[in-house]
Each structure stands twice: as C-alpha cells, then as structure tokens.
Design a protein around this motif. Structure first.
Motif, PDB file in Angstrom:
ATOM      1  N   THR A  83      -6.106  -5.127  12.362  1.00 21.75           N
ATOM      2  CA  THR A  83      -5.578  -6.206  11.929  1.00 21.75           C
ATOM      3  C   THR A  83      -5.296  -5.893  10.450  1.00 21.75           C
ATOM      4  OG1 THR A  83      -6.945  -8.054  13.022  1.00 21.75           O
ATOM      5  CG2 THR A  83      -5.733  -8.909  10.801  1.00 21.75           C
ATOM      6  N   PRO A  84      -4.018  -6.101  10.042  1.00 18.49           N
ATOM      7  CA  PRO A  84      -3.648  -5.385   8.700  1.00 18.49           C
ATOM      8  C   PRO A  84      -4.685  -6.021   7.636  1.00 18.49           C
ATOM      9  CG  PRO A  84      -1.625  -5.975   9.650  1.00 18.49           C
ATOM     10  CD  PRO A  84      -2.734  -6.410  10.688  1.00 18.49           C
ATOM     11  N   ARG A  85      -5.321  -5.093   6.891  1.00 17.45           N
ATOM     12  CA  ARG A  85      -5.918  -5.774   5.736  1.00 17.45           C
ATOM     13  C   ARG A  85      -6.175  -4.295   4.599  1.00 17.45           C
ATOM     14  NH1 ARG A  85     -11.095  -7.730   7.619  1.00 17.45           N
ATOM     15  NH2 ARG A  85     -11.798  -5.595   7.811  1.00 17.45           N
ATOM     16  N   SER A  86      -5.231  -4.663   3.569  1.00 20.39           N
ATOM     17  CA  SER A  86      -5.181  -3.449   2.513  1.00 20.39           C
ATOM     18  C   SER A  86      -6.661  -3.294   1.783  1.00 20.39           C
ATOM     19  CB  SER A  86      -4.497  -4.033   1.325  1.00 20.39           C
ATOM     20  OG  SER A  86      -2.910  -4.130   1.925  1.00 20.39           O
ATOM     21  N   PHE A  87      -6.644  -2.038   1.332  1.00 20.98           N
ATOM     22  CA  PHE A  87      -7.758  -1.590   0.581  1.00 20.98           C
ATOM     23  C   PHE A  87      -7.524  -1.397  -0.850  1.00 20.98           C
ATOM     24  CE2 PHE A  87     -10.425   2.176  -0.708  1.00 20.98           C
ATOM     25  CZ  PHE A  87     -11.740   1.625  -0.803  1.00 20.98           C
ATOM     26  N   MET A  88      -8.531  -1.980  -1.843  1.00 18.20           N
ATOM     27  CA  MET A  88      -8.060  -1.854  -3.261  1.00 18.20           C
ATOM     28  C   MET A  88      -9.304  -1.178  -3.906  1.00 18.20           C
ATOM     29  SD  MET A  88      -6.581  -4.520  -5.672  1.00 18.20           S
ATOM     30  CE  MET A  88      -8.004  -5.850  -5.881  1.00 18.20           C
ATOM     31  N   LEU A  89      -9.039  -0.128  -4.747  1.00 17.28           N
ATOM     32  CA  LEU A  89     -10.092   0.797  -5.462  1.00 17.28           C
ATOM     33  C   LEU A  89      -9.949   0.310  -6.941  1.00 17.28           C
ATOM     34  CD1 LEU A  89     -12.284   2.853  -4.911  1.00 17.28           C
ATOM     35  CD2 LEU A  89     -10.315   4.509  -5.439  1.00 17.28           C
ATOM     36  N   ILE A  90     -10.898   0.010  -7.684  1.00 18.60           N
ATOM     37  CA  ILE A  90     -11.070  -0.643  -8.892  1.00 18.60           C
ATOM     38  C   ILE A  90     -11.997   0.274  -9.639  1.00 18.60           C
ATOM     39  CG2 ILE A  90     -10.240  -2.667  -8.405  1.00 18.60           C
ATOM     40  CD1 ILE A  90     -13.101  -3.823  -8.872  1.00 18.60           C
ATOM     41  N   GLY A  91     -11.731   0.271 -10.982  1.00 16.24           N
ATOM     42  CA  GLY A  91     -12.580   1.060 -11.892  1.00 16.24           C
ATOM     43  C   GLY A  91     -12.013   1.627 -13.219  1.00 16.24           C
ATOM     44  N   SER A  92     -12.723   2.488 -13.816  1.00 17.89           N
ATOM     45  CA  SER A  92     -11.795   3.128 -14.882  1.00 17.89           C
ATOM     46  C   SER A  92     -10.786   4.164 -14.553  1.00 17.89           C
ATOM     47  CB  SER A  92     -12.697   3.987 -15.806  1.00 17.89           C
ATOM     48  OG  SER A  92     -13.289   5.343 -15.062  1.00 17.89           O
ATOM     49  N   GLU A  93      -9.862   4.657 -15.426  1.00 14.78           N
ATOM     50  CA  GLU A  93      -8.735   5.252 -15.065  1.00 14.78           C
ATOM     51  C   GLU A  93      -9.168   6.745 -14.330  1.00 14.78           C
ATOM     52  OE1 GLU A  93      -5.886   5.374 -18.024  1.00 14.78           O
ATOM     53  OE2 GLU A  93      -5.488   3.396 -18.287  1.00 14.78           O
ATOM     54  N   ALA A  94     -10.236   7.113 -15.017  1.00 14.49           N
ATOM     55  CA  ALA A  94     -10.650   8.596 -14.372  1.00 14.49           C
ATOM     56  C   ALA A  94     -11.178   8.370 -13.112  1.00 14.49           C
ATOM     57  CB  ALA A  94     -11.784   9.048 -15.615  1.00 14.49           C
ATOM     58  N   GLU A  95     -12.150   7.372 -13.081  1.00  9.75           N
ATOM     59  CA  GLU A  95     -12.622   6.911 -11.395  1.00  9.75           C
ATOM     60  C   GLU A  95     -11.660   6.878 -10.382  1.00  9.75           C
ATOM     61  OE1 GLU A  95     -16.867   5.155 -13.143  1.00  9.75           O
ATOM     62  OE2 GLU A  95     -15.268   3.804 -12.885  1.00  9.75           O
ATOM     63  N   VAL A  96     -10.494   5.922 -10.919  1.00 15.16           N
ATOM     64  CA  VAL A  96      -9.730   5.642  -9.742  1.00 15.16           C
ATOM     65  C   VAL A  96      -8.962   6.948  -9.365  1.00 15.16           C
ATOM     66  CG1 VAL A  96      -7.683   4.282  -9.309  1.00 15.16           C
ATOM     67  CG2 VAL A  96      -9.714   3.247 -10.374  1.00 15.16           C
ATOM     68  N   ALA A  97      -8.488   7.612 -10.656  1.00 11.40           N
ATOM     69  CA  ALA A  97      -7.807   8.915 -10.301  1.00 11.40           C
ATOM     70  C   ALA A  97      -8.500   9.734  -9.455  1.00 11.40           C
ATOM     71  CB  ALA A  97      -7.444   9.631 -11.692  1.00 11.40           C
ATOM     72  N   ALA A  98      -9.766  10.096  -9.597  1.00  8.38           N
ATOM     73  CA  ALA A  98     -10.568  10.977  -9.034  1.00  8.38           C
ATOM     74  C   ALA A  98     -10.740  10.542  -7.489  1.00  8.38           C
ATOM     75  CB  ALA A  98     -12.046  10.958  -9.733  1.00  8.38           C
ATOM     76  N   GLU A  99     -10.791   9.180  -6.922  1.00  5.34           N
ATOM     77  CA  GLU A  99     -11.108   8.966  -5.800  1.00  5.34           C
ATOM     78  C   GLU A  99      -9.925   8.441  -4.911  1.00  5.34           C
ATOM     79  OE1 GLU A  99     -13.909   8.612  -4.105  1.00  5.34           O
ATOM     80  OE2 GLU A  99     -14.943   9.489  -6.007  1.00  5.34           O
ATOM     81  N   ALA A 100      -8.834   8.207  -5.751  1.00  9.29           N
ATOM     82  CA  ALA A 100      -7.327   8.007  -5.159  1.00  9.29           C
ATOM     83  C   ALA A 100      -7.051   9.261  -4.108  1.00  9.29           C
ATOM     84  CB  ALA A 100      -6.385   7.483  -5.838  1.00  9.29           C
ATOM     85  N   SER A 101      -6.210   8.866  -3.193  1.00  8.65           N
ATOM     86  CA  SER A 101      -5.371   9.978  -2.309  1.00  8.65           C
ATOM     87  C   SER A 101      -3.915   9.734  -2.383  1.00  8.65           C
ATOM     88  CB  SER A 101      -6.159  10.054  -1.050  1.00  8.65           C
ATOM     89  OG  SER A 101      -5.617   9.180  -0.418  1.00  8.65           O
ATOM     90  N   GLY A 102      -3.355  10.540  -1.554  1.00 17.40           N
ATOM     91  CA  GLY A 102      -1.844  10.377  -1.315  1.00 17.40           C
ATOM     92  C   GLY A 102      -1.453   8.946  -0.657  1.00 17.40           C
ATOM     93  N   HIS A 103      -2.624   8.493   0.072  1.00 15.41           N
ATOM     94  CA  HIS A 103      -2.314   7.265   0.884  1.00 15.41           C
ATOM     95  C   HIS A 103      -2.349   6.048  -0.012  1.00 15.41           C
ATOM     96  CE1 HIS A 103      -2.366   9.252   4.810  1.00 15.41           C
ATOM     97  NE2 HIS A 103      -3.395  10.046   4.325  1.00 15.41           N
ATOM     98  N   MET A 104      -2.859   6.127  -1.210  1.00 11.96           N
ATOM     99  CA  MET A 104      -2.966   5.087  -2.255  1.00 11.96           C
ATOM    100  C   MET A 104      -2.303   5.259  -3.447  1.00 11.96           C
ATOM    101  SD  MET A 104      -6.629   3.980  -3.969  1.00 11.96           S
ATOM    102  CE  MET A 104      -7.384   3.255  -2.429  1.00 11.96           C
ATOM    103  N   GLN A 105      -1.508   4.028  -3.722  1.00  8.94           N
ATOM    104  CA  GLN A 105      -0.613   3.904  -4.904  1.00  8.94           C
ATOM    105  C   GLN A 105      -1.261   3.238  -5.968  1.00  8.94           C
ATOM    106  OE1 GLN A 105       2.367   5.383  -4.718  1.00  8.94           O
ATOM    107  NE2 GLN A 105       1.777   6.135  -2.716  1.00  8.94           N
ATOM    108  N   PRO A 106      -1.144   3.802  -7.161  1.00 14.14           N
ATOM    109  CA  PRO A 106      -1.738   3.050  -8.532  1.00 14.14           C
ATOM    110  C   PRO A 106      -0.924   1.674  -8.650  1.00 14.14           C
ATOM    111  CG  PRO A 106      -0.084   4.806  -9.052  1.00 14.14           C
ATOM    112  CD  PRO A 106      -0.344   5.021  -7.563  1.00 14.14           C
ATOM    113  N   ILE A 107      -1.674   0.811  -9.003  1.00 18.49           N
ATOM    114  CA  ILE A 107      -1.388  -0.558  -9.190  1.00 18.49           C
ATOM    115  C   ILE A 107      -1.840  -1.163 -10.691  1.00 18.49           C
ATOM    116  CG2 ILE A 107      -0.703  -1.347  -6.923  1.00 18.49           C
ATOM    117  CD1 ILE A 107      -3.342  -3.081  -7.092  1.00 18.49           C
ATOM    118  N   SER A 108      -1.200  -1.831 -11.379  1.00 21.74           N
ATOM    119  CA  SER A 108      -1.462  -2.601 -12.467  1.00 21.74           C
ATOM    120  C   SER A 108      -2.773  -3.472 -12.341  1.00 21.74           C
ATOM    121  CB  SER A 108      -0.302  -3.255 -13.238  1.00 21.74           C
ATOM    122  OG  SER A 108      -0.218  -4.588 -12.521  1.00 21.74           O
TER     123      SER A 108
END
Length: 376
Positions: A83-108
C-alpha cells in the motif's frame, strides 16, 4: 530413520518462509522452526514499511528488487501486499543530509508540516521525503509464502529446534526436535540464533549481533490522516506512522541483546510517549500494546547471503537487521538461484539469478561486490 531432502531451512521467519516458497517445486525442501508457530519472533514484530531510501546501498538495491517482485505479485492477486505510504525524515540539516539517499528528495519544513500536521513548528530544521515507500501487509505475505511452499510440496515442521548437525558425506545430518534429516544443503535462516546454529553445526561464527527495537500501538486524541507519511527522526530517536485511528510508535533503540524472546523494558515506551507528546500534537492517551523485536546484524550492516566457503553445503541467510521484509523477495530469489546452481570446485558460488542484464542480475552483482562467499 532420517528423512531425506535436498534443502533444509532452519528458521520460519520471513527469510526462511520466502526462500521455502522460492525453492519448493524446484527441489525437495523442509523448513524447521524452533517455536510452535511460524514468524514468532522478529517477523511478527515488524514496522511493516518498505523504504527504498533506508539502509546501506546493497540493502537499497535489494529493496527496489523486492518492491518490483511484490508489485508483480499484487498485479495478479485480489488482495495487495503493498500500500503506498511515503516515508519522511526530519531533523537538523546535517542529520537529514547524512541519512538521505538518492531515493529521497529534500522538502521544505513547510511542506513537511503540511504532510504531517501533528508535527510542531520549530522542532526540526530540515526534511526529506521518499515517495517510493510502501506499507506492507506482513501477515498476508507470510501466510502466502507458507501456502505457496506447502502447495509446491515443501514440508514445514514447527516445535523442532535444531539440537545437532554434522557433515555427512556430501551433505548434512540434522536433528531437530524429534525429527532426523539427511540433506544436501542446510540453510541458516535462524535470525538472532544464526551464530548459535553455526556453533551447533561446527561452523565458525560470523559475529552476528542481535539488537533490541521496541514499538507500540498508541491511542491518540488527534488521529493522523490516513495519507500521512511514516515519520522518522534523522537522529534515530523515534518514528511513528498511522495505524488506523491509532499510531504505531518506536524509540528506534539499537541496544545489544542475546538471542531471546525480547520484551519491552520498563520506561522505554513511557519515555517515548513523553517525547512524542512534546514533539507533536498527537496527544497520546494510552498504549494499547507494546513489543520488542531483535534486529540481527553483521558488523558491516549488510545481510549475509551465501555458502560458507569452509563448510560445504552450509548456506547463510541471516543478518538482515531491520531490513527483513524489505529485502525478503530479492534475497529469496538470490539465495534460491545460488542453492539450485550449487557450488563450483573452488568453493565459491555461481551467480545465476536471472538474465545477464536483468534486475535480478543487478541484485546479485550488488551482493557479489560486498559478500559473495562467506569467508572467501
């Protein structure tokens, strides 16, 4: 008298069951599970989310392939696993940048607050969104693997803990519960007990470490909209997602453990509720039930899949960590191809998982680059 099979799979979780359904009908298969019911431990305690942006690169490759295979399954059957269900990562800019991958897009931050209105402004500075993530009907998938394996001729035996195993000629002689087996290949899909099974079998351990991970279903004053993404803190301190009118919550702890029937420790869930009530407007009022599973990992965090180069016919299918369901179909495809191909004279394993340029081959190559033979 011992029963004869081509392959014996030890472990009735998602790894063992998916491999049994992949092999059944192509060779003779028996699966043995120590507990009285299948998927009793980690596989019944899953967050039920498949996230392409989650985990190291090899895990992400396995996740993409698993999603392809499950989507093909869903196209043919009336009740979907995914079932489609998106995944959202939140935190500081450094933490999100460190954990994000090519499958994840930055959002405001503003977009993140729109997607999950329960988040409080000012509690995070950055966010990323994986729209290729899916919820997984884990019980349905487990049951389908069981039914498919049985229909294709596999035998499944519960309440049969392995107590002895030794090399016998070109195969293995195994005692499990009151049963005896003579098999060509023994598959170690024993989860948190994988290293223990190796010791029983006279095989060198790999140093696989189980880690605790607790979760709970909680009632809330303000239920989340059904389309709300699963939300995780980039510093790995919590995650939550809708579960009907309730929410599934977890402190995302990674605490070393021995192999055991894990249970929540006093204070873990209570501290999480306090944190989430401060971080969100969910208004958690009651914990309906809580549980703890064990995520078993190798030192490099990559699943272990391959024949042991020093113990012929001993196949490792373990160390999936928190990625068991999201890698299950790809790992079963990969492992089945290896087992059916057998081993060459040097003790390494032939890779025949699909066409030379197909997605299964890419998965094999991704794993091959990391660990294509145990202790090669």
């Amino acid at each position: 008298m011992a029963a004869h099979y081509d392959v014996l799979i030890v472990g009735g979780g998602i790894a063992g069951l998916s491999l049994a359904s992949a092999l059944a009908g192509r060779c003779s298969v028996v699966l043995v599970e120590a507990e009285q019911e299948l998927a009793y431990h980690t596989s019944s305690r899953s967050a039920r989310q498949l996230i392409p942006s989650y985990g190291p690169p090899v895990v992400q490759e396995l996740t993409v392939r698993t999603l392809e295979l499950l989507a093909a399954r869903d196209a043919e059957l009336p009740e979907p696993v995914l079932t489609p269900r998106s995944f959202m990562l939140i935190g500081s800019e450094a933490e999100v940048a460190a954990e994000a991958s090519g499958h994840m897009q930055p959002i405001s931050v503003e977009r993140a607050l729109e997607l999950c209105p329960a988040l409080k402004p000012g509690t995070f500075a950055a966010a990323g969104l994986d729209t290729g993530s899916f919820g997984c009907n884990a019980p349905l998938l487990l049951e389908e693997h069981r039914k498919r394996a049985l229909a294709a001729g596999a035998d499944i035996i519960t309440g049969a803990r392995v107590h002895s195993a030794q090399r016998l000629g070109s195969g293995w002689q195994v005692g499990a519960g009151a049963e005896g087996f003579e098999v060509g290949v023994m598959v170690n899909a024993a989860g948190a007990w994988a290293d223990e099974l190796a010791v029983i079998s006279g095989v060198e351990k790999l140093g696989l470490q189980p880690y605790r991970r607790t979760a709970a279903i909680a009632a809330v004053e303000r239920p989340l909209p059904g389309a709300t993404p699963m939300v995780a803190a980039a510093d790995n301190t919590f995650y939550f997602r809708p579960d009907g009118r309730d929410v599934l919550i977890s402190p995302s702890e990674t605490v070393p453990s021995g192999p055991e029937d894990a249970r929540p420790r006093p204070g873990d869930v209570e501290r999480l509720v306090e944190k989430l009530n401060a971080f969100t407007s969910l208004g958690i009022t009651e914990v309906r039930r809580a549980w703890t599973g064990l995520r078993t990992e190798a030192a490099d965090g990559v699943p272990v899949a391959g024949f042991d180069a020093e113990a012929a016919g001993f196949y490792w299918l373990a160390g999936q960590g928190g990625y068991g369901f999201q890698t299950s179909a790809a790992l079963a495809e990969f492992a089945a191809a290896q087992i059916l191909a057998g081993q060459d004279s040097s003790g390494s394993t032939a890779f025949v998982a699909g066409a030379a340029d197909g997605p299964a081959s890419r998965t094999a190559q991704a794993l091959a680059a990391t660990r294509w033979s145990i202790r090669r």
